[in-house]
Motif scaffolding. Structure first.
Motif, PDB file in Angstrom:
ATOM      1  N   ARG A  66       0.870  -1.169  -0.057  1.00  0.00           N
ATOM      2  CA  ARG A  66       0.101   0.161   0.131  1.00  0.00           C
ATOM      3  C   ARG A  66       0.993   1.182   0.071  1.00  0.00           C
ATOM      4  NH1 ARG A  66      -2.680   0.646   5.721  1.00  0.00           N
ATOM      5  NH2 ARG A  66      -0.481   1.461   5.826  1.00  0.00           N
ATOM      6  N   ASP A  67       1.836   1.512   0.767  1.00  0.00           N
ATOM      7  CA  ASP A  67       2.594   2.480   1.061  1.00  0.00           C
ATOM      8  C   ASP A  67       3.435   2.744   0.007  1.00  0.00           C
ATOM      9  OD1 ASP A  67       1.276   2.619   3.399  1.00  0.00           O
ATOM     10  OD2 ASP A  67       3.073   1.993   4.560  1.00  0.00           O
ATOM     11  N   GLN A  68       4.157   1.724  -0.467  1.00  0.00           N
ATOM     12  CA  GLN A  68       5.054   2.070  -1.734  1.00  0.00           C
ATOM     13  C   GLN A  68       4.421   2.352  -3.178  1.00  0.00           C
ATOM     14  OE1 GLN A  68       8.356   1.953  -1.649  1.00  0.00           O
ATOM     15  NE2 GLN A  68       8.480   1.558   0.451  1.00  0.00           N
ATOM     16  N   LEU A  69       3.355   1.693  -3.338  1.00  0.00           N
ATOM     17  CA  LEU A  69       2.715   2.366  -4.406  1.00  0.00           C
ATOM     18  C   LEU A  69       2.022   3.426  -4.357  1.00  0.00           C
ATOM     19  CD1 LEU A  69       1.089  -0.992  -5.750  1.00  0.00           C
ATOM     20  CD2 LEU A  69       3.179  -0.106  -6.413  1.00  0.00           C
ATOM     21  N   ASP A  70       1.663   3.867  -3.337  1.00  0.00           N
ATOM     22  CA  ASP A  70       0.982   5.158  -2.881  1.00  0.00           C
ATOM     23  C   ASP A  70       1.851   6.216  -3.282  1.00  0.00           C
ATOM     24  OD1 ASP A  70      -1.522   4.257  -2.446  1.00  0.00           O
ATOM     25  OD2 ASP A  70      -1.235   4.383  -0.315  1.00  0.00           O
ATOM     26  N   ALA A  71       3.136   6.021  -2.675  1.00  0.00           N
ATOM     27  CA  ALA A  71       4.418   6.953  -3.111  1.00  0.00           C
ATOM     28  C   ALA A  71       4.828   7.089  -4.305  1.00  0.00           C
ATOM     29  CB  ALA A  71       5.358   6.503  -1.933  1.00  0.00           C
ATOM     30  N   ALA A  72       4.711   5.842  -5.049  1.00  0.00           N
ATOM     31  CA  ALA A  72       5.112   5.607  -6.477  1.00  0.00           C
ATOM     32  C   ALA A  72       4.110   6.622  -7.436  1.00  0.00           C
ATOM     33  CB  ALA A  72       5.393   4.348  -7.039  1.00  0.00           C
ATOM     34  N   PHE A  73       2.885   6.445  -7.013  1.00  0.00           N
ATOM     35  CA  PHE A  73       1.832   7.068  -7.888  1.00  0.00           C
ATOM     36  C   PHE A  73       1.774   8.639  -7.596  1.00  0.00           C
ATOM     37  CE2 PHE A  73      -0.020   2.605  -7.983  1.00  0.00           C
ATOM     38  CZ  PHE A  73       0.572   2.394  -9.311  1.00  0.00           C
ATOM     39  N   VAL A  74       2.263   9.128  -6.577  1.00  0.00           N
ATOM     40  CA  VAL A  74       2.348  10.598  -6.421  1.00  0.00           C
ATOM     41  C   VAL A  74       3.808  11.116  -6.661  1.00  0.00           C
ATOM     42  CG1 VAL A  74       0.498  10.420  -4.803  1.00  0.00           C
ATOM     43  CG2 VAL A  74       2.820  10.452  -4.030  1.00  0.00           C
ATOM     44  N   ARG A  95       7.283  12.156  -8.924  1.00  0.00           N
ATOM     45  CA  ARG A  95       7.416  12.944 -10.017  1.00  0.00           C
ATOM     46  C   ARG A  95       7.464  12.206 -11.507  1.00  0.00           C
ATOM     47  NH1 ARG A  95      12.588  16.917 -11.086  1.00  0.00           N
ATOM     48  NH2 ARG A  95      11.903  17.675 -13.239  1.00  0.00           N
ATOM     49  N   ASN A  96       8.154  10.915 -11.419  1.00  0.00           N
ATOM     50  CA  ASN A  96       8.148   9.894 -12.573  1.00  0.00           C
ATOM     51  C   ASN A  96       6.970   9.769 -12.814  1.00  0.00           C
ATOM     52  OD1 ASN A  96      11.132  10.179 -12.713  1.00  0.00           O
ATOM     53  ND2 ASN A  96      11.345   8.081 -11.566  1.00  0.00           N
ATOM     54  N   TRP A  97       5.793   9.352 -12.232  1.00  0.00           N
ATOM     55  CA  TRP A  97       4.697   8.979 -12.486  1.00  0.00           C
ATOM     56  C   TRP A  97       3.932  10.153 -13.383  1.00  0.00           C
ATOM     57  CZ3 TRP A  97       2.197   4.851 -13.991  1.00  0.00           C
ATOM     58  CH2 TRP A  97       0.934   4.886 -13.857  1.00  0.00           C
ATOM     59  N   HIS A  98       3.943  11.269 -12.701  1.00  0.00           N
ATOM     60  CA  HIS A  98       3.459  12.433 -13.364  1.00  0.00           C
ATOM     61  C   HIS A  98       4.047  12.846 -14.757  1.00  0.00           C
ATOM     62  CE1 HIS A  98       0.666  13.360 -10.326  1.00  0.00           C
ATOM     63  NE2 HIS A  98       1.733  13.341  -9.254  1.00  0.00           N
ATOM     64  N   SER A 128       8.331   0.145 -15.559  1.00  0.00           N
ATOM     65  CA  SER A 128       9.338  -1.213 -15.349  1.00  0.00           C
ATOM     66  C   SER A 128      10.054  -0.745 -13.932  1.00  0.00           C
ATOM     67  CB  SER A 128      10.364  -1.381 -16.314  1.00  0.00           C
ATOM     68  OG  SER A 128       9.886  -1.861 -17.489  1.00  0.00           O
ATOM     69  N   GLU A 129      10.700   0.528 -13.808  1.00  0.00           N
ATOM     70  CA  GLU A 129      11.251   1.058 -12.414  1.00  0.00           C
ATOM     71  C   GLU A 129      10.340   0.905 -11.393  1.00  0.00           C
ATOM     72  OE1 GLU A 129      13.373   4.925 -10.908  1.00  0.00           O
ATOM     73  OE2 GLU A 129      12.659   4.890 -12.999  1.00  0.00           O
ATOM     74  N   ILE A 130       8.917   1.152 -11.457  1.00  0.00           N
ATOM     75  CA  ILE A 130       7.976   1.266 -10.508  1.00  0.00           C
ATOM     76  C   ILE A 130       7.799  -0.194 -10.032  1.00  0.00           C
ATOM     77  CG2 ILE A 130       5.505   1.396  -9.767  1.00  0.00           C
ATOM     78  CD1 ILE A 130       5.516   4.017 -11.552  1.00  0.00           C
ATOM     79  N   LEU A 131       7.703  -1.207 -10.802  1.00  0.00           N
ATOM     80  CA  LEU A 131       7.659  -2.660 -10.452  1.00  0.00           C
ATOM     81  C   LEU A 131       8.909  -3.319 -10.101  1.00  0.00           C
ATOM     82  CD1 LEU A 131       5.565  -3.862 -13.659  1.00  0.00           C
ATOM     83  CD2 LEU A 131       4.664  -3.572 -11.142  1.00  0.00           C
ATOM     84  N   GLU A 132       9.819  -2.782 -10.452  1.00  0.00           N
ATOM     85  CA  GLU A 132      11.313  -3.433  -9.942  1.00  0.00           C
ATOM     86  C   GLU A 132      11.472  -2.719  -8.538  1.00  0.00           C
ATOM     87  OE1 GLU A 132      14.054  -2.756 -13.046  1.00  0.00           O
ATOM     88  OE2 GLU A 132      13.206  -4.238 -14.348  1.00  0.00           O
ATOM     89  N   GLN A 133      11.266  -1.404  -8.275  1.00  0.00           N
ATOM     90  CA  GLN A 133      11.846  -0.806  -6.951  1.00  0.00           C
ATOM     91  C   GLN A 133      10.558  -0.446  -6.092  1.00  0.00           C
ATOM     92  OE1 GLN A 133      13.862   2.463  -8.064  1.00  0.00           O
ATOM     93  NE2 GLN A 133      15.203   1.535  -9.379  1.00  0.00           N
ATOM     94  N   ARG A 134       9.274  -0.515  -6.380  1.00  0.00           N
ATOM     95  CA  ARG A 134       8.136  -0.379  -5.555  1.00  0.00           C
ATOM     96  C   ARG A 134       7.373  -1.524  -5.134  1.00  0.00           C
ATOM     97  NH1 ARG A 134       8.950   4.731  -3.079  1.00  0.00           N
ATOM     98  NH2 ARG A 134       9.803   6.268  -4.420  1.00  0.00           N
ATOM     99  N   TRP A 135       7.662  -2.491  -6.039  1.00  0.00           N
ATOM    100  CA  TRP A 135       6.628  -3.655  -6.109  1.00  0.00           C
ATOM    101  C   TRP A 135       6.893  -4.924  -5.132  1.00  0.00           C
ATOM    102  CZ3 TRP A 135       4.941  -8.704  -7.742  1.00  0.00           C
ATOM    103  CH2 TRP A 135       3.594  -8.983  -7.775  1.00  0.00           C
ATOM    104  N   LEU A 136       6.674  -4.782  -3.802  1.00  0.00           N
ATOM    105  CA  LEU A 136       7.060  -6.204  -3.104  1.00  0.00           C
ATOM    106  C   LEU A 136       8.443  -6.371  -2.888  1.00  0.00           C
ATOM    107  CD1 LEU A 136       4.076  -8.166  -3.621  1.00  0.00           C
ATOM    108  CD2 LEU A 136       4.273  -6.549  -1.801  1.00  0.00           C
ATOM    109  N   VAL A 137       9.222  -5.354  -2.849  1.00  0.00           N
ATOM    110  CA  VAL A 137      10.879  -5.611  -2.842  1.00  0.00           C
ATOM    111  C   VAL A 137      11.196  -6.083  -1.519  1.00  0.00           C
ATOM    112  CG1 VAL A 137      13.155  -4.650  -3.323  1.00  0.00           C
ATOM    113  CG2 VAL A 137      11.219  -4.068  -4.718  1.00  0.00           C
ATOM    114  N   GLY A 138      10.786  -5.422  -0.598  1.00  0.00           N
ATOM    115  CA  GLY A 138      11.114  -5.814   1.052  1.00  0.00           C
ATOM    116  C   GLY A 138      10.367  -7.327   1.105  1.00  0.00           C
TER     117      GLY A 138
END
Length: 636
Positions: free
Chosen positions: A386-394, A396-399, A418-428
């Motif tokens: 939840r937190d990582q995707l919220d941060a990714a969609f606000v 600068r890169n997403w905009h 691809s950067e969102i999925l590789e760095q923000r999608w369930l990495v931890g």
């Protein structure tokens, strides 16, 4: 069915399919040829059985049939706890009317010392020096063991790559049907920590390893009924004591240790039943030589011979080899030692298992600990998603992928998503899952578990447990008003449960980003083409119709521009929102499938732990086979 094979994402961004199974082809049993061969009674213990007689059953005497069957059952049931070479030697002896007895003379020094000792024990003092004695005394004898077998010196001995055969016309060998193997025993190579293993101590003495003269030179076990270990000096006695520190102390009837020390003034007082004897081969050799020179030296021979300590070895050599019904005492003691060793090995395995259980947690405590870690992992993973995707969609890169920036950012869609999925999608979550998998592996939980058929329906497992096949790239075909979709029967291979996140991420990158990139390029192209066409139409109207003013002609171009931009904005923003919802939903599905998979593994392991351990069953069956063999031996 396992959840980790359901790696195809399930959202509206990509198609779904149905698993298509394929039955396994049954294998017809192979009809092995049956050989009708007659069992040939061997003359020597070292005679090899013909390959064509592998299915032939030996003609076992009726008096030994019960014990033979019991040892055969022990050979099959307790093969992990028994020395198979010794059992085979015992079976071969029970199958013969007059079994050949094997005795090994192993030297802790050079083999020449053992050859000299064997010569003194088997030489005939009333005769002259025989040819076989001269061969044993040669310094240039071949560097391999020597097998002394009864026969005339003129007989042609059989050849073997393991040992050199010498025919010896000794009454001792003939009367007791005896074979003597002369070789060496390296006690220094395994001194120290390795000396406590059974293979390094007792088995190394009773089952000497003979090395073939071939290129590979692999050691071949050669079991014997009794072993005479010879050494020179007190240092060899100490080395042998370290070598056999853990061996049974009551092995005097099967293992005899002869230490060559300086001659004593008096005759050494030692019993043939004891395990250690003091000898002096030089005194015995001089006594034998003096008696052969003249019979008048009989008193000197008798005095020197008894001072050498060799009579005790001669008595031990033939002890238990006298003909007896139904079997010789030495054979009975040999089989009894096999049963004792098997029981000792089983007891050691039981002790190791008890020690392992005493130092480990109970299965319930282990499962509870894993489930607690799993609950913590699931909570942290959902929070991270939840937190990582919220941060990714606000961010600068997403905009940068806004619809009005798409004209100069259209080529960056693949890179940014691809950067969102590789760095923000369930990495931890993936890293913590690997740590949890390590804890489960330490607790002996499997990484992959194949669920039984219909497990999804019976247990009510979530939808991600269903194995799906990917849809082929062939376009749909219209036939009789219905849509037919070509499905591929290829099913992804099983993967460890902790690799589900990585597999799902790869599937998202491969199956959702290319359509999004293609949509962006298509929208930019459609917008530019629509704007260009309406602008050309506006110019044509202004030129061809003088009554239309420039303002009216420009209104047509403006209408086309507004329409194309509005369509581009709506379609692209809807696609971006759909892609964001898709990866969120697939993240929840992946976490749920991984969690349920771990719970299924723990549940299945708990059910298996309720059943008797396979090792316990094997040891119980082996102990029962030993009991039956001991009862059959006692009835003899």
């Amino acid at each position: 069915m396992p959840p980790w094979v359901a790696s195809v994402p399930r959202c509206s961004c990509f198609p779904r399919g149905r698993a298509i199974g394929r039955p396994l082809r049954s294998l017809a049993p192979y009809n092995w040829p049956q050989f009708n061969t007659r069992f040939l009674r061997r003359q020597y213990a070292t005679t090899l059985v013909s390959p064509t007689a592998i299915n032939a059953r030996p003609d076992v005497p009726s008096r030994n049939q019960e014990l033979y069957n019991a040892l055969t059952d022990l050979h099959k049931t307790a093969e992990q706890y028994v020395n198979l070479s010794r059992v085979q030697l015992a079976l071969r002896g029970l199958a013969a009317q007059e079994p050949v007895m094997r005795i090994a003379v192993l030297s802790m020094d050079s083999q020449l010392h053992a050859q000299n000792l064997a010569r003194l024990l088997l030489a005939d003092p009333l005769g002259s020096v025989a040819q076989w004695e001269k061969e044993l005394e040669r310094l240039d004898i071949e560097e391999k063991p020597v097998l002394l077998r009864f026969g005339e010196e003129t007989d042609a001995p059989s050849t073997s790559p393991l040992y050199k055969v010498l025919m010896v016309p000794s009454p001792t060998l003939k009367s007791h049907n005896l074979e003597v193997l002369v070789s060496t025993l390296n006690v220094e190579a395994v001194e120290g920590p390795l000396a406590t293993t059974r293979e390094s101590a007792q088995d190394a003495v009773l089952v000497p390893k003979l090395r073939a003269t071939s290129a590979r030179g692999l050691p071949v076990p050669y079991p014997v009924h009794k072993t005479l270990v010879a050494g020179q000096g007190l240092d060899r006695a100490v080395s042998y004591g370290r070598f056999t520190a853990d061996s049974p102390t009551n092995m005097g009837s099967m293992i005899k240790v002869a230490i060559d020390l300086p001659p004593l003034k008096e005759e050494p007082q030692s019993d043939a039943a004891t395990q250690y004897s003091v000898i002096n081969t030089n005194v015995g050799s001089k006594a034998l030589t003096s008696f052969r020179e003249s019979i008048a030296n009989s008193a000197i021979y008798e005095q020197g011979w008894f001072r050498s300590g060799l009579p005790n070895l001669t008595q031990w050599l033939t002890h238990g080899l006298q003909p007896s019904e139904p079997i010789k005492p030495a054979m009975k003691a040999f089989i009894g030692s096999i049963l004792n060793d098997t029981e000792a090995t089983i007891m050691k395995e039981d002790a190791l298992e008890l020690e392992k259980l005493s130092h480990s947690l109970t299965p319930k405590e282990t499962a509870l600990s894993i489930l607690n870690h799993l609950a913590t992992w699931a909570e942290l993973s959902h929070t991270e998603l939840r937190d990582q995707l919220d941060a990714a969609f606000v961010a600068r890169n997403w905009h940068k992928l806004s619809w009005w920036k798409l004209f100069w950012r259209v080529d960056d869609v693949t890179m940014i998503t691809s950067e969102i999925l590789e760095q923000r999608w369930l990495v931890g979550a993936e890293k913590r899952g690997i740590f949890l998998a390590g804890r489960m592996d330490e607790a002996s939980y499997p990484n992959i578990l194949e669920y039984p058929q219909n497990a999804v329906l019976e247990q009510g497992l979530p939808e991600p447990y269903i194995i799906e096949s990917s849809v082929s790239e062939k376009p749909p075909q219209q036939s009789s008003g219905t849509v037919q979709t070509a499905l591929s029967t290829e099913v992804r291979p099983l993967q460890p449960w902790h690799a589900q996140i990585s597999t799902a991420r790869t599937s998202l990158i491969q199956e959702t980003i290319p359509p999004l990139q293609a949509l962006a390029q298509r929208l930019v192209l459609n917008t530019l083409s629509t704007t260009s066409l309406t602008s050309a139409l506006s110019a044509l109207l202004y030129v061809s119709m003088p009554t239309i003013s420039l303002f009216e002609a420009g209104a047509v171009a403006a209408l086309g521009l507004v329409y194309s931009l509005r369509r581009m904005q709506k379609q692209w923003e809807d696609a971006r929102e759909m892609w964001a919802v898709c990866i969120r939903e697939e993240g929840r599905r992946t976490l749920k499938a991984t969690e349920e998979g771990v719970r299924w593994i723990i549940k299945s392991k708990d059910e298996k732990s309720a059943v008797d351990d396979e090792g316990v069953k094997e040891r119980k069956a082996a102990r029962e086979a030993v009991r039956r063999a001991r009862e059959a031996l006692g009835r003899l």
